[in-house]
Write a protein that holds these residues in place. Structure first.
Motif, short mmCIF file in Angstrom:
data_model
loop_
_atom_site.label_atom_id
_atom_site.label_comp_id
_atom_site.label_asym_id
_atom_site.label_seq_id
_atom_site.Cartn_x
_atom_site.Cartn_y
_atom_site.Cartn_z
N ASP A 42 9.88 8.76 0.06
CA ASP A 42 11.30 8.52 -0.29
C ASP A 42 12.07 7.98 0.92
O ASP A 42 12.88 7.06 0.80
CB ASP A 42 11.96 9.82 -0.75
CG ASP A 42 11.52 10.21 -2.15
OD1 ASP A 42 10.85 9.37 -2.79
OD2 ASP A 42 11.84 11.32 -2.59
N HIS A 64 0.83 -1.22 0.00
CA HIS A 64 0.00 0.00 0.00
C HIS A 64 0.86 1.27 0.00
O HIS A 64 0.61 2.21 0.74
CB HIS A 64 -0.92 0.01 1.24
CG HIS A 64 -1.85 -1.17 1.27
ND1 HIS A 64 -2.74 -1.45 0.26
CD2 HIS A 64 -2.02 -2.15 2.20
CE1 HIS A 64 -3.41 -2.55 0.55
NE2 HIS A 64 -2.99 -3.01 1.72
N PHE A 65 1.80 1.25 -0.84
CA PHE A 65 2.73 2.39 -0.84
C PHE A 65 2.06 3.66 -1.41
O PHE A 65 2.40 4.78 -1.05
CB PHE A 65 4.00 2.04 -1.62
CG PHE A 65 5.14 2.98 -1.34
CD1 PHE A 65 5.59 3.18 -0.03
CD2 PHE A 65 5.75 3.69 -2.35
CE1 PHE A 65 6.63 4.05 0.23
CE2 PHE A 65 6.77 4.57 -2.08
CZ PHE A 65 7.23 4.75 -0.77
N LYS A 66 1.14 3.42 -2.31
CA LYS A 66 0.42 4.57 -2.89
C LYS A 66 -0.34 5.31 -1.78
O LYS A 66 -0.27 6.54 -1.68
CB LYS A 66 -0.54 4.08 -3.98
CG LYS A 66 -1.25 5.17 -4.73
CD LYS A 66 -2.05 4.60 -5.87
CE LYS A 66 -2.88 5.63 -6.63
NZ LYS A 66 -3.30 6.79 -5.93
N1 LIG Z 1 7.84 8.59 -2.71
C1 LIG Z 1 8.08 7.83 -3.76
N2 LIG Z 1 7.09 7.12 -4.31
C2 LIG Z 1 7.31 6.33 -5.35
C3 LIG Z 1 8.58 6.24 -5.92
N3 LIG Z 1 8.51 5.38 -6.97
C4 LIG Z 1 7.24 4.95 -7.02
N4 LIG Z 1 6.51 5.51 -6.05
C5 LIG Z 1 5.13 5.38 -5.74
O1 LIG Z 1 4.83 4.04 -5.35
C6 LIG Z 1 3.47 3.82 -5.57
C7 LIG Z 1 3.24 2.43 -6.07
O2 LIG Z 1 1.86 2.21 -6.09
P1 LIG Z 1 1.21 0.89 -6.57
O3 LIG Z 1 2.05 0.32 -7.68
O4 LIG Z 1 -0.18 1.19 -6.90
O5 LIG Z 1 1.31 -0.09 -5.40
P2 LIG Z 1 0.93 0.02 -3.88
O6 LIG Z 1 0.20 1.28 -3.59
O7 LIG Z 1 2.18 -0.16 -3.05
O8 LIG Z 1 -0.01 -1.18 -3.67
P3 LIG Z 1 0.45 -2.65 -3.54
O9 LIG Z 1 1.77 -2.82 -4.16
O10 LIG Z 1 -0.60 -3.43 -4.29
O11 LIG Z 1 0.47 -2.94 -2.09
C8 LIG Z 1 3.00 4.89 -6.55
O12 LIG Z 1 2.14 5.78 -5.86
C9 LIG Z 1 4.26 5.60 -6.96
O13 LIG Z 1 4.05 7.00 -7.13
C10 LIG Z 1 9.63 7.01 -5.36
O14 LIG Z 1 10.79 7.02 -5.79
N5 LIG Z 1 9.33 7.78 -4.29
#
Ligand SMILES: Nc1nc2c(ncn2[C@@H]2O[C@H](COP(=O)(O)OP(=O)(O)OP(=O)(O)O)[C@@H](O)[C@H]2O)c(=O)[nH]1
Length: 586
Positions: A472, A458-460
């Motif tokens: 970050d 749930h990084f988003k």
């Molecule tokens: N802060 C930050 N965010 C990043 C970076 N690279 C990718 N992201 C974010 O990581 C998120 C990945 O979201 P998703 O691929 O939907 O996956 P998720 O929200 O982690 O959901 P699940 O993987 O299914 O648990 C996106 O919101 C990207 O913007 C980065 O270098 N820095």
């Protein structure tokens, strides 16, 4: 002093601190005082008295005039400087007249061994004619047992009037003095010692730089050796040392060889300066001028064997003066370009020029005639050879430092190209290469190979709630945990976004699962701390697979991704493999 001023400007620009100016002025004054003291108080070159009543005769015949009024028929001009005689270049024979009185020291010597023809006759008043040429004093030469008569030294026991005939294509510059035989020998020993020191020093430089040429294979060393070798040969011939070894050596050949050595020396010096200062790349105008003078040097080299001596002398004067000017100009321009080793070059050439000037000024009586001024040119040449050797070492050092910096830079760029800027882990480019190699190795060595793929849950949502900056930080936090959890040889890479991979060579899936579980637990138990000291819990889902022959690296990654996907599907915060499932607490 001029250099001190130039370096001061060079070092401090227009804003030199007052202490630096004082300190340079002190150095300048001390240098000046030392130079003046050395010039004026060094021992006399030849502590002998000049011959008396020396006059230049207005007569150019091959033999002395004959007849009742032989002496009166020719007009005579007393020479302004009776000690240091400079009659310039003369195509016709020159006649001088001097007197020997009772009680005078018995030896008359002329200190220029290169004059082609020297004939001395005594005037016989009884018959109003001249004697046959007087034999030179025979000395034991340096090598061998035979007696040599090449040195212009005469024993004149009878008082009277003497006529001296000189003819040479070279400039007639010499001292004509009266002395004793022990003094002649003592002067000669001193002279040989000086020449031995000079030639010995040049030989040392030749050997030292020859060894460096052998190892460094740098063309600068080749030209330097050419220059120093030619200088040694030039002075050997110019000081008449060839006649010491071979008393009957033809003067014309000696002279042609002397000019040949001079032209090779000048061509080598020009080429040395050209490559040393990198003129073809850095200063095209100077480079062209250098090429013109190199061609001129070649013309002089060939011409000296065909042209009359006095023409050669003039051509070489132009070549020498032009070359010196070019050296100083090119070195100065290089200093302006901030090429540091050029200062040694500038000092080296200046030493030669100053030595030359001191010598010429002593000829014209501006400076006293003593050991320093008489051997000024040679002193300058010795100092120059030394400074050029220092210049070479300095340049090689500079190049080595530049090369080291380049190697470091190259390494830095190579590291950067495979590193992820945010986390400091390896990037995707590295993963592709490393995984290809690992797959190859696993196939050939029949060794297990495992791949772990990790993704923050749930990084988003995390980003949306806490912002990207903290997002970050969370990625860096996770990267730190990964590095801590694995061994050094395991490659931890950022696959992209919030996805990471670990390549575990030689490890079967069971061990990879243990590693994955350890990471999952570490992340769970180590929340991210905000600046406000707030703990934010994080979890991750991990897919683990073992390599199966003969799948490709791409297919291997796809299986790991699929295991990860299954973990996400299964509820996240867990480790999944295509063999078994490790479910952690949620
Ligand atoms: N802060 C930050 N965010 C990043 C970076 N690279 C990718 N992201 C974010 O990581 C998120 C990945 O979201 P998703 O691929 O939907 O996956 P998720 O929200 O982690 O959901 P699940 O993987 O299914 O648990 C996106 O919101 C990207 O913007 C980065 O270098 N820095």
């Amino acid at each position: 002093m001029v250099y001190s001023y130039a370096f001061r400007r060079h070092l401090y620009g227009s804003q030199a601190p007052p202490w630096a100016i004082r300190h340079h002025v002190l150095i300048d004054l001390s240098c000046l005082a030392i130079v003046v003291a050395v010039l004026f108080f060094s021992p006399a070159a030849f502590a002998n008295q000049p011959v008396s009543h020396l006059q230049l005769m207005d007569y150019h015949g091959a033999l002395p005039p004959t007849g009742d009024n032989a002496l009166e028929s020719v007009s005579a001009t007393p020479l302004p400087d009776q000690q240091n005689i400079n009659l310039g270049i003369n195509i016709e024979p020159v006649w001088l007249q001097f007197k020997v009185e009772a009680g005078d020291p018995p030896i008359v010597q002329l200190n220029n061994p290169l004059i082609h023809q020297i004939a001395l006759h005594r005037y016989l008043p009884e018959t109003s004619t001249f004697s046959a040429p007087i034999q030179r004093v025979a000395f034991t030469p340096l090598l061998g047992d035979e007696l040599g008569r090449w040195r212009p030294v005469f024993e004149l026991t009878e008082p009277g009037t003497y006529w001296l005939k000189l003819s040479s294509p070279q400039a007639l510059r010499f001292q004509l003095s009266q002395t004793t035989l022990p003094q002649v020998n003592s002067d000669w020993r001193g002279f040989l010692l000086g020449q031995g020191l000079y030639l010995g020093m040049l030989l040392g430089l030749l050997v030292y730089n020859g060894v460096l040429l052998r190892f460094l294979k740098n063309s600068n060393y080749f030209w330097y050796l050419g220059f120093v070798g030619s200088s040694a040969v030039y002075f050997f011939l110019q000081k008449g040392l060839m006649f010491e070894l071979v008393p009957a050596f033809p003067k014309l050949v000696n002279e042609a060889l002397l000019f040949t050595a001079l032209s090779i020396g000048i061509i080598s010096a020009l080429s040395f300066c050209r490559t040393f200062l990198m003129l073809p790349e850095q200063d095209r105008l100077m480079d062209r001028l250098f090429m013109v003078f190199i061609v001129f040097g070649l013309v002089c080299l060939v011409g000296t064997w065909w042209l009359p001596g006095h023409v050669s002398v003039k051509m070489f004067s132009v070549l020498g003066l032009g070359t010196m000017t070019l050296f100083c100009l090119a070195s100065w321009r290089a200093l302006q370009r901030r090429f540091r080793p050029a200062r040694w070059l500038l000092m080296g050439w200046s030493a030669l020029i100053v030595g030359c000037l001191v010598f010429i000024l002593s000829i014209y009586g501006v400076l006293p005639h003593n050991l320093v001024t008489y051997y000024g040119f040679q002193f300058g040449s010795a100092l120059e050879s030394l400074l050029l050797s220092v210049a070479l070492a300095d340049r090689i050092n500079l190049l080595r430092r530049e090369r080291e910096t380049l190697v470091k830079e190259k390494l830095r760029f190579a590291t950067m190209s495979v590193t992820d800027g945010l986390t400091g882990l390896y990037n995707r480019r590295y993963l592709n290469r490393h995984l290809d190699e690992s797959v190859q190795q696993a196939r050939l060595q029949h060794q297990p190979l495992s791949l772990v793929m990790l993704d923050i849950d749930h990084f988003k949502v995390f980003n949306d709630r806490w912002g990207h900056l903290l997002g970050d930080k969370a990625l860096q936090h996770f990267a730190d945990i990964l590095v801590e959890a694995v061994c050094e040889e395991d490659a931890v890479c950022r696959f992209g976004g919030e996805e990471f991979t670990i390549v575990l060579r030689h490890q079967p899936v069971q061990q990879a699962l243990d590693v994955a579980e350890r990471i999952r637990t570490m992340l769970r138990t180590t929340p991210l701390m905000t600046d406000a000291n707030q703990a934010i819990p994080l979890t991750c889902t991990i897919g683990v697979v073992q390599y199966q022959v003969p799948e490709s690296a791409k297919a291997f990654i796809a299986r790991a991704d699929s295991a990860l996907y299954q973990g996400k599907e299964g509820g996240r915060d867990r480790v999944m493999s295509d063999l078994m499932t490790h479910q952690g607490s949620t």
